[in-house]
Each structure stands twice: as structure tokens, then as C-alpha cells.
Design an enzyme around this catalytic site. Structure first.
Site, short mmCIF file in Angstrom:
data_model
loop_
_atom_site.label_atom_id
_atom_site.label_comp_id
_atom_site.label_asym_id
_atom_site.label_seq_id
_atom_site.Cartn_x
_atom_site.Cartn_y
_atom_site.Cartn_z
N ARG A 102 6.58 -22.62 -17.41
CA ARG A 102 7.68 -23.59 -17.51
C ARG A 102 7.69 -24.26 -18.87
O ARG A 102 7.53 -25.45 -18.98
CB ARG A 102 7.42 -24.65 -16.45
CG ARG A 102 8.50 -24.77 -15.42
CD ARG A 102 8.16 -25.69 -14.33
NE ARG A 102 6.98 -26.52 -14.55
CZ ARG A 102 6.50 -27.37 -13.67
NH1 ARG A 102 7.09 -27.53 -12.53
NH2 ARG A 102 5.44 -28.09 -13.92
N GLU A 144 10.86 -20.88 -13.95
CA GLU A 144 10.26 -21.53 -12.78
C GLU A 144 9.98 -20.44 -11.75
O GLU A 144 10.76 -19.50 -11.62
CB GLU A 144 11.26 -22.50 -12.15
CG GLU A 144 11.87 -23.50 -13.09
CD GLU A 144 11.12 -24.81 -13.08
OE1 GLU A 144 10.24 -24.96 -12.23
OE2 GLU A 144 11.42 -25.66 -13.94
N LEU A 145 8.91 -20.66 -10.98
CA LEU A 145 8.53 -19.62 -10.03
C LEU A 145 9.53 -19.48 -8.88
O LEU A 145 9.64 -18.42 -8.28
CB LEU A 145 7.13 -19.91 -9.48
CG LEU A 145 6.01 -19.78 -10.51
CD1 LEU A 145 4.70 -20.31 -9.96
CD2 LEU A 145 5.84 -18.33 -10.96
N LYS A 209 -9.32 -16.98 -7.33
CA LYS A 209 -9.79 -17.90 -6.31
C LYS A 209 -9.25 -19.31 -6.57
O LYS A 209 -8.89 -19.57 -7.72
CB LYS A 209 -11.31 -17.88 -6.24
CG LYS A 209 -11.98 -18.62 -7.40
CD LYS A 209 -13.43 -18.67 -7.18
CE LYS A 209 -14.02 -20.01 -7.22
NZ LYS A 209 -13.81 -20.90 -8.31
N ASP A 238 -13.45 -12.50 -8.30
CA ASP A 238 -14.61 -13.38 -8.24
C ASP A 238 -15.33 -13.05 -9.54
O ASP A 238 -15.99 -12.01 -9.64
CB ASP A 238 -15.48 -13.04 -7.04
CG ASP A 238 -16.69 -13.96 -6.97
OD1 ASP A 238 -17.21 -14.34 -8.04
OD2 ASP A 238 -17.12 -14.31 -5.86
N HIS A 239 -15.18 -13.90 -10.56
CA HIS A 239 -15.61 -13.45 -11.89
C HIS A 239 -17.12 -13.20 -11.98
O HIS A 239 -17.57 -12.51 -12.86
CB HIS A 239 -15.11 -14.41 -12.98
CG HIS A 239 -15.92 -15.66 -13.12
ND1 HIS A 239 -15.77 -16.73 -12.28
CD2 HIS A 239 -16.87 -16.02 -14.01
CE1 HIS A 239 -16.61 -17.69 -12.65
NE2 HIS A 239 -17.28 -17.28 -13.71
N LYS A 243 -19.94 -10.02 -14.10
CA LYS A 243 -21.07 -10.30 -15.02
C LYS A 243 -22.05 -9.13 -14.97
O LYS A 243 -22.43 -8.67 -13.88
CB LYS A 243 -21.78 -11.60 -14.63
CG LYS A 243 -20.92 -12.85 -14.87
CD LYS A 243 -21.71 -14.10 -14.57
CE LYS A 243 -20.80 -15.32 -14.51
NZ LYS A 243 -20.66 -16.04 -15.75
N HIS A 301 -18.95 -17.15 -5.27
CA HIS A 301 -20.01 -16.64 -6.15
C HIS A 301 -21.37 -16.51 -5.45
O HIS A 301 -22.03 -15.49 -5.53
CB HIS A 301 -20.19 -17.54 -7.38
CG HIS A 301 -18.91 -17.83 -8.11
ND1 HIS A 301 -17.89 -16.92 -8.23
CD2 HIS A 301 -18.49 -18.93 -8.80
CE1 HIS A 301 -16.90 -17.44 -8.94
NE2 HIS A 301 -17.24 -18.67 -9.29
N LYS A 399 -22.77 -29.74 -10.13
CA LYS A 399 -22.35 -30.11 -11.49
C LYS A 399 -23.20 -31.27 -11.96
O LYS A 399 -23.75 -32.02 -11.16
CB LYS A 399 -20.87 -30.50 -11.47
CG LYS A 399 -19.97 -29.32 -11.05
CD LYS A 399 -18.65 -29.34 -11.75
CE LYS A 399 -17.76 -28.21 -11.30
NZ LYS A 399 -17.87 -26.99 -12.11
C1 BG6 Z 1 -15.71 -21.23 -11.45
C2 BG6 Z 1 -15.70 -22.60 -10.82
O1 BG6 Z 1 -15.44 -20.25 -10.49
O2 BG6 Z 1 -16.98 -20.97 -12.03
C3 BG6 Z 1 -16.07 -23.65 -11.85
O3 BG6 Z 1 -14.40 -22.86 -10.32
C4 BG6 Z 1 -17.36 -23.30 -12.53
O4 BG6 Z 1 -16.16 -24.92 -11.23
C5 BG6 Z 1 -17.31 -21.87 -13.07
O5 BG6 Z 1 -17.55 -24.21 -13.60
C6 BG6 Z 1 -18.63 -21.46 -13.66
O6 BG6 Z 1 -18.53 -20.17 -14.22
P1 BG6 Z 1 -19.62 -19.63 -15.22
O7 BG6 Z 1 -19.22 -18.21 -15.48
O8 BG6 Z 1 -19.57 -20.50 -16.43
O9 BG6 Z 1 -20.93 -19.73 -14.51
#
Ligand code: BG6
Length: 547
Positions: A102, A144-145, A209, A238-239, A243, A301, A399
Site C-alpha cells: 500500500r 490494497e489486498l 508463520k 519455518d526458517h 539452517k 522452531h 527474549k
Molecule cells: C522468529 C521469531 O521466528 O525467529 C522471532 O518470530 C525470533 O521472535 C526469530 O526473534 C529468531 O530467529 P533467528 O534465526 O535469529 O534465531
């Protein structure tokens, strides 16, 4: 989708530079000059392992549309990852990147934003020739979506790219927008014919996510996405699975003979899986409050790390076989009866981070005074299988903890008998194998050793493998790997909705319990979390590791 489509466009001449189907043979993939070092024969490339004859996987003709392109994720992760892939010669020459948001931006404004993001966050060096070719494929669609006219413009842009850049109707739609906007976005894609694929071209959707905020909403979300896309078109990110060190859990376990025989309840005392961050929530109050640490990190994760650590050997490493084994682990999880004794949650109060005074969660901008959101969560689980029966599994994340570290620790039982005087083994702990996901990626084995001297005294020592020391190549960022996999249609690293739902089944009772009982306990920023988390392990006669 056929296998041909999955790998469509990737044809690599024997030992030589790659050819990309759909473009003239003399046209090189983006960044191929930059990647020339990686593609030269091993004997000419001083950095290349002479044994390594693997050829790079290169995406075929395609484009990527990012919804929510003005967000942090796009700027810090997605744009740099696209550039890094181009720089490594892994994108097709006519690759297109379309931003949708937007904003009243022209293509040039978008180009400048990507340029700045790449300069600041890309992993690989900036090369003018790569940038020039890549940026010719940038387009921006203001819109806009929920607006049909915006999607008509998007469709026109995509058609034009197909004609001008040879993207051949192959497009990925990346939903980097808040989850409440997923339904509108996927329905608009369907309405405007953007989700339809044919035997000649593919369409894929990437969902970031959180996949819902509990089981029910995850099921609703899945129902909406599957109205529009078939399962093989959907890639849930799921990043952590992107890794390298997470994938190495499987290599360590299944490529070696020495670990699997002891990887079970006969030898393992417990598992500790930690994802600790030293940062606070930053400017993410809007996303984070109401979600909290358990939903943000444990649901995805940490349960994925647990599944990879605990699963049986898959029959192969294809997506289906991996999912089957991960699902079996998640389905076999049981929670302790007393959630008050075997879970802990808290949020940070004022404290220290990197020598600076930092504010507490309640003082962060945008956090309501009566919030019940946790920034620290610890839970205990068990897995009811022959391999793991009776082995506690402790997961924790938080955190503003003392340091940033993610690790999986396999803590072994003590030897059943020690033929030494008790004073000799006072400082002997449990043997522990630690898979360090980040930082200082590697593996550490802790075991007892004789202290030099005339007395028999045994103390713990460590043996260390560090990625940085063993391999000269730096690891690609998780998003690089995952975006490339989406472009190639490779899905082993993407959780299916069954895994997502099984994970919510585990978490729902815990967050439900917290919502109805105690408020999160405060812990000072810069420490290892609330006292109740330490008490939780002390009750079992154990202690958290201080990594
Ligand atoms: C994300 C979370 O999936 O992963 C964040 O939403 C978090 O809150 C982040 O900070 C951490 O990722 P990484 O790769 O830095 O460990």
C-alpha cells in the site's frame, strides 16, 4: 505437479556452466560471472574441495511476488536472500521480483528500497553487474489486498513479465503479511486466476508463520488455503529448517554409526532444547503481544528441532518420508499432568543487555499494562515410544536472556558404576552431546578425563567441532535455501499442515493453562529467565545448562 515441473528449467551441462531451459544457451543465469569461481573446474578453483563434484541447483524461469514488501521480513531477509541467490548464479536470467504494498511507489522507488536492503543485509558482496541484471526484473504494484483493481494490475504485470522476461507463467506468491490478511489474499489470487497452474506452468504460495494461534485457527487457515491451492503448491516457512546446522542433525544421526546405538532411553537421561535471544521484542509489539514466546518459537522452531532429534530414520530424505517420521514423534508427545509444576513462563523486567540498561516488557512501546503475554516459556514433554519412554524433554525459549544461543543438548545417563574413589569423580558431570545451531555453529562432546597429576581425579572436558574451522565456505542464510527450494518446488524442508496441527495440539493445553492461572513471572533482562524455570528442573533433580 510432475517431477519434470519440479525441476523444470534446470539443465546443467556436464561439468560446465549451467544452461537454463527457456532461454538461449548463450544467456547466462544471473550472477553467473560472479559465481564463476564456484563453477570453474575444481582444479582451477582454490576454494573448492577437489572431491566436490556437486553441481549447483539452479531455478528455472520464474518470478516471485512479495505481498507485504514494506515489512521488516522482506527488507532484512527476503530481498537480501534474492540478491544472494542471484549473486551465486542460482536464479534464471529473466528472474522477476514483484513488490505489492500500500505505497505510492514507482518501480524506481521499489528498486531503491531493495538496493538499500541488499547493501545493508546481503551476505555476499555487492556486484554491479549482478545488480543490474537482477533489478531489470523488478516491478512494483501499488495496491490494497481487498481491492480488485489492484489484483487486475498485478495480473497485467505478471503477464507482461511472462512476455518480456520469459518467466513462463511460473510464479511464487509470498505472503509476508499479518495472518489475518491471508484469507483475503489467497481468495483474491483465486478470483483473479493467479493461482491456476497448468501442465506448462506452476503457481506456488509461501505462507509465513504463525500458522494460526491455536489448533482451531490453524485448521481454519488451512481450509482457506486449500480452497485455492493444492497441498504441493503450499510452502509453509519455518526458517529454522533452512539452517544448515538444523539439517546437520540428520547428517550427524544418520550418516554415522557411533551415535544411533546410544540415542535412546537406555542411555539418554534427558534432552534440553534451548533457543535463547538477548534482544527484546524491538518494534514488534503489534505482532508479539498476545502471541508470546510459546506460540512464536516453541510451536514451530523448537518442536521441529525436537522432531528431528527424536525421530526414527526415514526410509529416504524425500519430503513425504521425513514428514511421516516427524509426525510420528509429534503424535506420540504427552504432557505432564501437573502443568503448574512442569512449565514456566515469564516476561522480562528492566535489566542489562550488552552493558546497557534496557527497559522491561511492560515498558516497551505498545504493550498494555495488563498484558499476560510471556517472553519466556519452558515446558517439559515426554515421547511415548519405545526409543524415548521415560526420557524428559525440556524446551525453553526467551527474549532478553543472558546470551543468544540455540542448541540441542543430549544429556546422557551417568555410568552405572564408577571404579574410582568417590572424591575422584566429584567434578564429573553427565556426558553431553551438544548440537550448536547458532552462533559458533558446531558440535561439542563433553566427557570425563583424568586431571594430570599423581592422583586419580576426573573432570569434565570438551571436544569441539566448529563449522567455521572445518569448512571454508560460509553457510547460506536460511531464507536463501528456502526461497531457492520454493522456486525449485523442493518441499522436504517445509512443514505440512498435519505437523502444524499436531504442534498446536501439544501447545494449546499449556497456553490455555497459563491464560487461566498465574500471570507471567518477571525476570530481569540479561538473566536466564524466571526462577520458576530453575525450580521446574530442580524438582526433577536436574539443572538447565548455562551455554
Ligand atoms: C522468529 C521469531 O521466528 O525467529 C522471532 O518470530 C525470533 O521472535 C526469530 O526473534 C529468531 O530467529 P533467528 O534465526 O535469529 O534465531
Amino acid at each position: 505437479m510432475t517431477d519434470e515441473q519440479n525441476t523444470a528449467g534446470t539443465a546443467v551441462a556436464d561439468g560446465g556452466a549451467p544452461n537454463v531451459v527457456g532461454v538461449p544457451a548463450e544467456t547466462e543465469p544471473l550472477g553467473v560471472a560472479a559465481a564463476a569461481l564456484a563453477l570453474t573446474p575444481p582444479e582451477d578453483n582454490p576454494l573448492r574441495d577437489p572431491q566436490d563434484r556437486r553441481l549447483p541447483r539452479i531455478a528455472g524461469p520464474c518470478g516471485l511476488v512479495i505481498f507485504g514488501v514494506t515489512g521488516d521480513l522482506a527488507r532484512k531477509k527476503l530481498m537480501p536472500a534474492v540478491y544472494d541467490l542471484a549473486n551465486r548464479g542460482l536464479l534464471p536470467p529473466g528472474f522477476a521480483l514483484v513488490g505489492f504494498a500500500r505505497r505510492d511507489w514507482a518501480n524506481e522507488d521499489f528498486e531503491q528500497v531493495v538496493h538499500d536492503a541488499v547493501k545493508e543485509y546481503a551476505r555476499t558482496p555487492f556486484r554491479e553487474e549482478v545488480w543490474k541484471q537482477l533489478s531489470e526484473g523488478f516491478r512494483f504494484v501499488p495496491g490494497e489486498l481487498d481491492d480488485d483493481a489492484s489484483f487486475v494490475r498485478l495480473r497485467e504485470t505478471i503477464d507482461e513479465l511472462d512476455r518480456e522476461r520469459g518467466t513462463n507463467g511460473n510464479h511464487v506468491f509470498y505472503l509476508s503479511v499479518p495472518p489475518k490478511l491471508f484469507p483475503t489474499t489467497v481468495r483474491q489470487l483465486k478470483k483473479h486466476g493467479l493461482a491456476d497452474q497448468s501442465p506448462e506452468n506452476w503457481r506456488r504460495v509461501v505462507v509465513e508463520k504463525p500458522f494460526g494461534h491455536n489448533l482451531e485457527s490453524a485448521q481454519e487457515l488451512n481450509a482457506i488455503v486449500s480452497e485455492v491451492f493444492s497441498p504441493e503448491q503450499v510452502f509453509r516457512i519455518d526458517h529454522y529448517l533452512g539452517k544448515e546446522t538444523v539439517q546437520n542433525i540428520l547428517a550427524l544421526r544418520f550418516a554415522n554409526q557411533m551415535f544411533e546405538p546410544v540415542w535412546n532411553a537406555n542411555y539418554v537421561d534427558h534432552l534440553q532444547i534451548t533457543m535463547a535471544e538477548d534482544v527484546g521484542i524491538g518494534g514488534r509489539a503489534g505482532y508479539y503481544d498476545g502471541i508470546g514466546a510459546a506460540r512464536d518459537v516453541i510451536q514451530n522452531h523448537l518442536l521441529q528441532l525436537m522432531a528431528l532429534t527424536a525421530m526414527e530414520e526415514p526410509v529416504s530424505f524425500d519430503a513425504k518420508s521425513l514428514r511421516i517420521e516427524k509426525q510420528k514423534v509429534l503424535a506420540a508427545v504427552h504432557l505432564p499432568d501437573r502443568l503448574d509444576l512442569h512449565t514456566a513462563h515469564g516476561h522480562y523486567s528492566e535489566g542489562w543487555a550488552g552493558g546497557l540498561k534496557v527497559r522491561g516488557y511492560l515498558q516497551e512501546e505498545g504493550i498494555p499494562a495488563d498484558t499476560r503475554t510471556e517472553t519466556y516459556a519452558a515446558i517439559k514433554l515426554e515421547i511415548d515410544t519405545r526409543r524415548w519412554a521415560g526420557v524428559p524433554i525440556y524446551l525453553r525459549t526467551g527474549k532478553r536472556l543472558a546470551r543468544r544461543v540455540t542448541e540441542v543438548a543430549v544429556v546422557f545417563k551417568k555410568a552405572p558404576h564408577l571404579p574410582f574413589a568417590s572424591t575422584a569423580t566429584e567434578e564429573l558431570g553427565n556426558n553431553t552431546l551438544v548440537m550448536r545451531i547458532q552462533p559458533d555453529e558446531g558440535i561439542t562432546l563433553r566427557f570425563g578425563s583424568k586431571v594430570p597429576g599423581s592422583q586419580m581425579e576426573i573432570r569434565d572436558v570438551t571436544m569441539d567441532f566448529a563449522y567455521g574451522g572445518a569448512f571454508t565456505e560460509s553457510s547460506p542464510e536460511a531464507y536463501e535455501r528456502l526461497i531457492l527450494d520454493v522456486l525449485l518446488g523442493d518441499s522436504p524442508l517445509f512443514p505440512q499442515h498435519e505437523e502444524v496441527e499436531l504442534s498446536w495440539r501439544i501447545l494449546d493445553p499449556i497456553v490455555g493453562y497459563w491464560a487461566e492461572h498465574d500471570k507471567p513471572e518477571q525476570y530481569p533482562a540479561g538473566t536466564w529467565g524466571p526462577a520458576s524455570a530453575d525450580e521446574m528442573l530442580a524438582r526433577d533433580g536436574r539443572a538447565w545448562r548455562r551455554p
